[in-house]
Structure formats: structure tokens, C-alpha cells
Design an enzyme around this catalytic site. Structure first.
Site, PDB file in Angstrom:
ATOM      1  N   HIS A 101       9.014  -7.564  27.358  1.00  0.00           N
ATOM      2  CA  HIS A 101       9.823  -8.259  26.349  1.00  0.00           C
ATOM      3  C   HIS A 101      11.097  -8.793  26.986  1.00  0.00           C
ATOM      4  CE1 HIS A 101      10.882  -8.533  21.863  1.00  0.00           C
ATOM      5  NE2 HIS A 101      11.891  -9.105  22.502  1.00  0.00           N
ATOM      6  N   HIS A 108      13.258 -12.727  27.167  1.00  0.00           N
ATOM      7  CA  HIS A 108      13.307 -14.129  26.737  1.00  0.00           C
ATOM      8  C   HIS A 108      13.809 -15.025  27.869  1.00  0.00           C
ATOM      9  CE1 HIS A 108      12.672 -13.500  22.340  1.00  0.00           C
ATOM     10  NE2 HIS A 108      13.104 -12.284  22.645  1.00  0.00           N
ATOM     11  N   ASP A 131      15.117 -17.986  27.739  1.00  0.00           N
ATOM     12  CA  ASP A 131      16.411 -18.605  27.454  1.00  0.00           C
ATOM     13  C   ASP A 131      17.522 -17.575  27.286  1.00  0.00           C
ATOM     14  OD1 ASP A 131      15.151 -17.703  25.146  1.00  0.00           O
ATOM     15  OD2 ASP A 131      16.067 -19.193  23.848  1.00  0.00           O
ATOM     16  N   GLY A 178      12.647 -14.705  15.455  1.00  0.00           N
ATOM     17  CA  GLY A 178      13.601 -15.283  14.522  1.00  0.00           C
ATOM     18  C   GLY A 178      13.988 -14.259  13.470  1.00  0.00           C
ATOM     19  N   HIS A 202       7.800  -9.873  16.734  1.00  0.00           N
ATOM     20  CA  HIS A 202       9.115  -9.262  16.558  1.00  0.00           C
ATOM     21  C   HIS A 202       9.145  -8.599  15.178  1.00  0.00           C
ATOM     22  CE1 HIS A 202      10.495 -11.625  19.994  1.00  0.00           C
ATOM     23  NE2 HIS A 202      11.663 -11.009  19.937  1.00  0.00           N
ATOM     24  N   GLU A 233      13.214  -4.621  13.941  1.00  0.00           N
ATOM     25  CA  GLU A 233      14.502  -4.608  14.638  1.00  0.00           C
ATOM     26  C   GLU A 233      15.630  -4.685  13.614  1.00  0.00           C
ATOM     27  OE1 GLU A 233      17.023  -7.081  18.022  1.00  0.00           O
ATOM     28  OE2 GLU A 233      15.387  -8.064  16.946  1.00  0.00           O
ATOM     29  N   ASP A 242      15.012  -7.719  26.882  1.00  0.00           N
ATOM     30  CA  ASP A 242      15.255  -8.681  25.806  1.00  0.00           C
ATOM     31  C   ASP A 242      15.970  -9.925  26.328  1.00  0.00           C
ATOM     32  OD1 ASP A 242      14.949  -9.628  23.259  1.00  0.00           O
ATOM     33  OD2 ASP A 242      16.566  -8.460  22.382  1.00  0.00           O
TER      34      ASP A 242
END
Length: 368
Positions: free
Chosen positions: A16, A18, A20, A177, A204, A207, A306
Site C-alpha cells: 500500500h 501511493h 503521487d 477517496g 480503501h 480508515e 501509504d
């Protein structure tokens, strides 16, 4: 105690992360200058500090603003390829031997790229990164996870893209999102399509929103893994103890609700991201992070980063924080790593090869 050198050298697996959320500050500064994008800081060190401070601020608006800048500089093929290549090199230098890196192709179309061109640019970058990492003495395999955004209506399109490229570097699908107000069930057509195509996907969930998000992701959508899943702890009760004060928990008295028991029984992997969870308020400290209890109860826990830029972290640092908080040793790090490799969206024989030829031999030597 695990030394810094041992932690860095230990083979690790990342599920996991990202794309970006892991750019080098210097790269952001250079790419922003090329396109005339205004940044809050221009010095790379100051910019890196700004990202971490913004993510730590407690303000959701300021946290989301950080991604406005990283995504802004990833709107052409050359920039995306560079970012992807540097991502692989940075992970390899940190001892990561296998990684699945996720991103939302739909967020990189402002410069005129097509969805396919975005995927191809990332693929080129990952391949370049693997070659450069190998030349530097690091072996790593990296695959893409294509993410659809919950609040948009392109999930089917992204799912079809993931299937089109599943033999060309794409390991699976993800949805991300805001959880509240945008349940995964809004995208059932995409998940049903992926299941018909025998494809892998993670969601996701758990969380920011809680148990309903986890339940829907698993029972309605059929998720193979849970992105974060930290709130599964809300379905666990412990008698006569503070649940997350692990030192005082009597595991024999811990009671699992039906959903928590199902997640553990089915060995559904939890993609846990300790530092990130602190920033988003899903936990108040590493020492009280649910990962301690969930690990003790033998859930299929994996450790992840993350957003490395926003959390100012690496996978080695995440493990070091957990080792300090819970007394984990190399045997525990090995357990987390094998959990992650077993849970990867990679063909069985390739997972087994990495476990038997790279992961197990290194830990066997280190623990001898």
C-alpha cells in the site's frame, strides 16, 4: 534490538503505497519549475518539511492540498515516467524486494494524456527503475494497482483498464477517496466485472468511516484485501483491560465480533499504514495503534507506508517505529514480510519464488 543496517538490509514487501504520495521534494521543485506551477516552498528541504507539516496539521484541507502539488507536476509522460522510476529506486534502496504501487490514472489527464498513455508512462518508469536498481545492487519487482476515485463515476472504465493491462505490469484494482458518503457499493458494477474476469482488487476501507465500510468492501464487493482496515478493531472487545494498551490486555479474554472473526478466519489481509493513520486520526500513537493488538491476535497484518512524502517515512522507518513500540524483533519483521508476500497480487509461483529464494534465506542467516 534491530540495528539500522539490519532493518535497511532486511527484504521487505510493500502493498500500500501511493505513487503521487512518494515524490522526491527535489523532483517536485524541478518539475514545477518546468511547467510554471507555484509551490509553497522552492527549496527541496523546506518543501519536504512543508509536506510533512501539512499532513501533520490536523486540517483535512491542508492535507489534501499537498496532493494538489504532486498531481500537478505529473501531467505529462516524461514527468510520470521519472516519478515512477525514482519511486522504484527509492524503494529498492530501502530494501523493498516487491511492491505494488497505486495511483489514479484519471487524475493525470490535464495535460492531454489518455488513460492508456498514463499507464504506459508508469510502466516505462517502473521498468527503468528496476533496471537502475539492479545496477545499484538491489533486486526489486514492482507492479501497478490502478485506482478509481469513490466520488467520481469512472470506476468501470478504470477496471477495464486494469484488465487490459494485467499482463503488462498491472497487478490489480483499487478504489480510494472519502469513505463517508461514498460507499464502495456505488461501484458494484466495476467489482462484479473484475470478479467475472478473475481479477484481484483491494478497497480503501475502515480508515475514516468504520465497520460498515469494511463490511461492504468484503461482503458486497468481494475485496481481496482491505486498504488500512484499521477500524476492524471496533468489532473487538477485551474484558477488564484497555483494548489498545497491549501490555495490559489478556488475549484469552479478547472477544471478536462476527465481522472481525470473519476477517481473521478468512485471512483477509489488512494493509496497515501506522504513521499515516496517526496523521488522519485513525490512531493517536504508534504504541496505541490497533496493529499491536491485531498482530497479537494473528490477523493477516501487513505493514505499509501509504504516502512516503507526506509522512516523511520509509518502510524501514515504519518497522523501526513498530519495533520500538511493541518490541518486535527480526522474526516478527519476517512474519509481517511473508504475510505481505503471501497477500500480493502476483501469481502463486512468483510469490513462492520470492519467499523461498530471497526472503526466507536472508532472515534465516540473520536469525542464525
Amino acid at each position: 534490538m534491530i540495528s539500522r543496517d539490519q532493518m535497511l538490509a532486511a527484504p521487505k514487501v510493500l502493498l500500500h503505497d501511493h505513487l503521487d504520495g512518494g515524490l522526491r521534494p527535489g523532483t517536485i521543485a524541478e518539475l514545477a519549475a518546468d511547467i510554471g506551477h507555484t509551490l509553497p516552498r522552492t527549496d527541496p528541504d523546506e518543501l519536504g518539511a512543508w509536506f510533512v507539516e501539512s499532513a501533520d496539521s490536523g486540517s483535512l484541507e491542508r492535507y489534501l492540498e499537498t496532493f494538489d502539488h504532486t498531481v500537478a507536476v505529473m501531467q505529462n509522460s516524461a514527468a510520470i515516467t521519472r516519478v515512477a522510476s525514482e519511486c522504484v529506486q527509492d524503494l529498492a534502496a530501502d530494501g523493498v524486494v516487491y511492491a505494488e504501487i497505486r495511483y489514479a490514472p484519471e487524475q493525470h489527464l490535464n495535460g492531454g494524456l489518455s488513460l492508456d498513455q498514463v499507464v504506459e508512462a508508469v510502466r516505462e518508469g517502473f521498468e527503468q527503475g528496476e533496471v537502475l536498481a539492479k545496477a545499484a545492487g538491489h533486486q526489486i519487482v514492482v507492479r501497478q494497482l490502478l485506482t478509481a476515485m469513490r466520488h467520481q463515476a469512472r470506476s468501470m472504465e478504470i477496471a477495464e483498464l486494469a484488465i487490459a493491462y494485467r499482463d503488462a505490469g498491472v497487478a490489480g484494482f483499487d478504489i480510494a477517496g472519502a469513505e463517508a458518503g461514498f460507499p464502495p457499493t456505488r461501484h458494484l458494477d466495476a467489482f462484479e466485472y473484475l470478479q467475472r474476469e478473475n481479477a484481484h482488487f483491494t478497497i480503501h476501507a475502515g480508515e475514516a468511516f468504520g465497520l460498515p465500510s469494511i463490511w461492504q468492501a468484503i461482503q458486497w464487493c468481494g475485496a481481496d484485501r482491505l486498504g488500512h482496515g484499521v477500524r476492524i478493531v471496533d468489532d473487538i472487545a477485551a474484558a477488564d483491560s484497555a483494548l489498545l494498551d497491549l501490555a495490559s490486555v489478556d488475549l484469552a479474554k479478547v472477544e471478536l465480533g462476527r465481522l472481525a472473526a470473519y476477517v481473521r478466519d478468512r485471512r483477509i489481509p489488512l494493509e496497515m499504514c501506522p504513521s499515516s493513520n496517526l496523521q488522519t486520526g485513525a490512531a493517536d500513537s504508534i504504541a496505541h495503534h490497533p496493529i499491536g493488538l491485531l498482530t497479537a491476535l494473528k490477523f493477516r497484518v501487513t505493514v505499509n507506508t501509504d504516502n512516503r512524502l507526506m509522512s516523511g517515512t520509509t518502510l524501514s522507518r515504519e518497522f523501526s517505529l513498530l519495533a520500538e513500540a511493541f518490541g518486535y524483533d527480526l522474526a516478527d519483521i519476517r512474519w509481517f514480510t511473508i504475510n505481505a508476500m503471501k497477500s500480493a497480487f502476483l501469481p502463486f509461483e512468483q510469490r513462492l519464488a520470492l519467499i523461498n529464494t530471497i526472503i526466507k534465506p536472508w532472515y534465516a542467516d540473520a536469525l542464525a
